[in-house]
Enzyme design. Structure first.
Site, PDB file in Angstrom:
ATOM      1  N   HIS A 225      -1.150   0.736  -9.550  1.00  0.00           N
ATOM      2  CA  HIS A 225      -1.900  -0.149  -8.629  1.00  0.00           C
ATOM      3  C   HIS A 225      -2.590  -1.291  -9.399  1.00  0.00           C
ATOM      4  CE1 HIS A 225      -3.989  -0.340  -4.461  1.00  0.00           C
ATOM      5  NE2 HIS A 225      -3.994  -1.544  -5.036  1.00  0.00           N
TER       6      HIS A 225
ATOM      7  N   ARG B 282       0.851  -1.197   0.000  1.00  0.00           N
ATOM      8  CA  ARG B 282       0.000   0.000   0.000  1.00  0.00           C
ATOM      9  C   ARG B 282       0.883   1.242   0.000  1.00  0.00           C
ATOM     10  NH1 ARG B 282      -3.708  -2.431  -1.519  1.00  0.00           N
ATOM     11  NH2 ARG B 282      -5.752  -2.716  -0.576  1.00  0.00           N
TER      12      ARG B 282
HETATM   13  P1  NDP Z   1      -2.129 -11.299   4.757  1.00  0.00           P
HETATM   14  O1  NDP Z   1      -3.034 -10.742   5.793  1.00  0.00           O
HETATM   15  O2  NDP Z   1      -2.310 -12.722   4.344  1.00  0.00           O
HETATM   16  O3  NDP Z   1      -0.602 -11.136   5.207  1.00  0.00           O
HETATM   17  C1  NDP Z   1      -0.118  -9.998   5.831  1.00  0.00           C
HETATM   18  C2  NDP Z   1       1.303 -10.261   6.283  1.00  0.00           C
HETATM   19  O4  NDP Z   1       1.853  -9.068   6.829  1.00  0.00           O
HETATM   20  C3  NDP Z   1       1.404 -11.338   7.369  1.00  0.00           C
HETATM   21  O5  NDP Z   1       2.543 -12.137   7.169  1.00  0.00           O
HETATM   22  C4  NDP Z   1       1.568 -10.510   8.637  1.00  0.00           C
HETATM   23  O6  NDP Z   1       2.284 -11.168   9.680  1.00  0.00           O
HETATM   24  C5  NDP Z   1       2.390  -9.361   8.111  1.00  0.00           C
HETATM   25  N1  NDP Z   1       2.276  -8.196   8.994  1.00  0.00           N
HETATM   26  C6  NDP Z   1       1.189  -7.442   9.258  1.00  0.00           C
HETATM   27  N2  NDP Z   1       1.489  -6.462  10.127  1.00  0.00           N
HETATM   28  C7  NDP Z   1       2.797  -6.612  10.421  1.00  0.00           C
HETATM   29  C8  NDP Z   1       3.698  -5.931  11.258  1.00  0.00           C
HETATM   30  N3  NDP Z   1       3.313  -4.883  12.002  1.00  0.00           N
HETATM   31  N4  NDP Z   1       4.985  -6.371  11.325  1.00  0.00           N
HETATM   32  C9  NDP Z   1       5.382  -7.440  10.596  1.00  0.00           C
HETATM   33  N5  NDP Z   1       4.583  -8.138   9.779  1.00  0.00           N
HETATM   34  C10 NDP Z   1       3.307  -7.727   9.694  1.00  0.00           C
HETATM   35  O7  NDP Z   1      -2.255 -10.337   3.494  1.00  0.00           O
HETATM   36  P2  NDP Z   1      -2.054 -10.687   1.958  1.00  0.00           P
HETATM   37  O8  NDP Z   1      -0.767 -11.386   1.794  1.00  0.00           O
HETATM   38  O9  NDP Z   1      -3.270 -11.329   1.413  1.00  0.00           O
HETATM   39  O10 NDP Z   1      -1.988  -9.208   1.334  1.00  0.00           O
HETATM   40  C11 NDP Z   1      -1.004  -8.285   1.750  1.00  0.00           C
HETATM   41  C12 NDP Z   1      -1.333  -6.892   1.254  1.00  0.00           C
HETATM   42  O11 NDP Z   1      -1.079  -6.792  -0.143  1.00  0.00           O
HETATM   43  C13 NDP Z   1      -2.781  -6.445   1.377  1.00  0.00           C
HETATM   44  O12 NDP Z   1      -3.090  -6.037   2.697  1.00  0.00           O
HETATM   45  C14 NDP Z   1      -2.857  -5.297   0.386  1.00  0.00           C
HETATM   46  O13 NDP Z   1      -2.539  -4.080   1.036  1.00  0.00           O
HETATM   47  C15 NDP Z   1      -1.769  -5.633  -0.624  1.00  0.00           C
HETATM   48  N6  NDP Z   1      -2.335  -5.936  -1.950  1.00  0.00           N
HETATM   49  C16 NDP Z   1      -1.977  -5.121  -3.001  1.00  0.00           C
HETATM   50  C17 NDP Z   1      -2.457  -5.381  -4.261  1.00  0.00           C
HETATM   51  C18 NDP Z   1      -1.999  -4.577  -5.424  1.00  0.00           C
HETATM   52  O14 NDP Z   1      -2.536  -4.739  -6.535  1.00  0.00           O
HETATM   53  N7  NDP Z   1      -1.013  -3.719  -5.284  1.00  0.00           N
HETATM   54  C19 NDP Z   1      -3.392  -6.485  -4.515  1.00  0.00           C
HETATM   55  C20 NDP Z   1      -3.660  -7.295  -3.353  1.00  0.00           C
HETATM   56  C21 NDP Z   1      -3.154  -7.004  -2.120  1.00  0.00           C
HETATM   57  P3  NDP Z   1       1.723 -12.516  10.379  1.00  0.00           P
HETATM   58  O15 NDP Z   1       1.852 -13.592   9.316  1.00  0.00           O
HETATM   59  O16 NDP Z   1       2.648 -12.733  11.486  1.00  0.00           O
HETATM   60  O17 NDP Z   1       0.312 -12.226  10.763  1.00  0.00           O
HETATM   61  C1  OXD Z   2      -6.256  -5.420  -2.957  1.00  0.00           C
HETATM   62  C2  OXD Z   2      -5.884  -4.461  -4.001  1.00  0.00           C
HETATM   63  O1  OXD Z   2      -6.063  -5.144  -1.770  1.00  0.00           O
HETATM   64  O2  OXD Z   2      -6.299  -4.631  -5.168  1.00  0.00           O
HETATM   65  O3  OXD Z   2      -6.756  -6.503  -3.315  1.00  0.00           O
HETATM   66  O4  OXD Z   2      -5.144  -3.519  -3.719  1.00  0.00           O
END
Ligand code: NDP
Ligand code: OXD
Length: 321
Positions: A284, A236
């Site tokens: 994005h 993000r």
């Molecule tokens: P998940 O919820 O499956 O994974 C999030 C990960 O981030 C987990 O490993 C979590 O740790 C870690 N995390 C969260 N907070 C912290 C912190 N404070 N310190 C360290 N690690 C942290 O999310 P997804 O993998 O499904 O998606 C990730 C992000 O990708 C989404 O939230 C979105 O913002 C972005 N995204 C962007 C897209 C784009 O087109 N650019 C499309 C889709 C998603 P833990 O495993 O320990 O809980």
């Molecule tokens: C998502 C995105 O979070 O598209 O899926 O950014």
């Protein structure tokens, strides 16, 4: 079992910023006997049981007194949670193979572009120059992935198979994975110090806001074969400090930045990031939510809830992801 087991609960589609008509058409075609309402048209708020939403207007969902659950049409729920009036019902996010594969394609492509020095060869081509550059192997390059959730893990597995030295950083330690796992604030410095290419797939939460700033960039590995650290942010825009990225590119703290997400989207035309020679920009699109694949994912989740009272991929409102 939910009280709406006998009659499928009406669904409201509230989307802004994406193409709502395509989603609506597919939801209507595939919803079986379920009524589907368009949030842009008049509807009875008391009739609505479920909402499928992407960036709904703040304050819109609190007006639905009989809401049972909200289905976010993307993986990240930061925009939804920014609405402090959001009703206290479960929020489900998208976890689906189509979305995961799209993100892995993007991450792997961008990492390989760094490894294979694509931008340098493009620049040489513009000058009709035939000049082979020394080529390190993937096994000499360390890729650190911040955020080892659904998306981070899949990309990590593919990059590992290609031969990169992969490690991940998350809140909780990952076990049983074919890559090194670093966990929490205490291990962040060690993680960064062994990352030549930093891939960011964190959610935007109060804890991660602004994390991609100079102190973090200064902690990245400086002894790698690529000649300096590169970042790839597909998480993000709120994770990054764009002024710091520009300053760190200027003084060599960063060698390159690939950015799919921005502090303000669309990226303003006056942003110096647009024309920066060391910045690769995509609008994005790293992993688009594809309605053809995801409408059934949402409808399946609702149907299971109505049958058994169980929802999949419910967001933890305390952690914000
Ligand atoms: P998940 O919820 O499956 O994974 C999030 C990960 O981030 C987990 O490993 C979590 O740790 C870690 N995390 C969260 N907070 C912290 C912190 N404070 N310190 C360290 N690690 C942290 O999310 P997804 O993998 O499904 O998606 C990730 C992000 O990708 C989404 O939230 C979105 O913002 C972005 N995204 C962007 C897209 C784009 O087109 N650019 C499309 C889709 C998603 P833990 O495993 O320990 O809980
Ligand atoms: C998502 C995105 O979070 O598209 O899926 O950014």
């Amino acid at each position: 079992m939910s009280d709406s087991a006998a009659t499928p609960g009406p669904l409201l589609i509230a989307i802004s910023g994406w193409r709502p008509d395509r989603w609506l058409q597919l939801f209507k075609e595939r919803a079986g006997g379920r009524e589907v309402f368009d949030a842009r048209e008049p509807f009875d708020p008391a009739a609505i049981r479920f909402v499928a939403a992407w960036k709904p207007t703040p304050g819109q969902l609190v007006k639905l007194p009989n809401l049972k659950a909200i289905f976010n049409l993307g993986a990240g729920v930061d925009a939804l949670l920014a609405d402090h009036s959001l009703p206290d019902v479960p929020i489900c996010r998208i976890v689906d193979e189509d979305l995961t594969k799209r993100m892995s394609e993007y991450v792997v492509m961008q990492v390989l572009m760094q490894l294979r020095q694509v931008e340098a060869y493009r620049a040489q081509q513009c000058e009709s120059r035939w000049l082979p550059i020394e080529q390190p192997s993937a096994s000499q390059v360390r890729v650190g992935i911040m955020g080892m959730g659904v998306l981070g893990k899949d990309a990590a597995e593919i990059l590992t198979r290609i031969g990169f030295q992969v490690s991940g950083w998350s809140r909780n330690r990952q076990s049983g994975m074919p890559f090194r796992s670093f966990a929490g604030e205490n291990e962040r410095a060690a993680f960064l110090a062994q990352s030549d290419i930093l891939v960011v797939l964190l959610p935007l939460t109060p804890e991660t806001h602004g994390i991609l700033a100079r102190p973090l960039f200064e902690g990245l590995a400086r002894d790698g074969v690529l000649g300096g650290p590169a970042i790839i942010n597909a998480g993000r825009g709120g994770l990054q400090n764009e002024a710091d990225i520009l300053a760190c590119l200027a003084d060599g703290t960063l060698r390159h930045a690939t950015l799919d997400v921005f502090e303000a989207e669309p990226l303003p035309s006056a942003s110096p990031l647009w024309l920066h020679p060391k910045v690769q920009i995509t609008p994005h699109v790293a992993a688009d939510s594809n309605p053809v694949a995801l409408v059934d994912v949402v409808l399946g989740n609702i149907a299971r809830f109505e049958k058994d009272g169980v929802l999949s991929h419910v967001v933890d409102r305390k952690t914000g992801y």
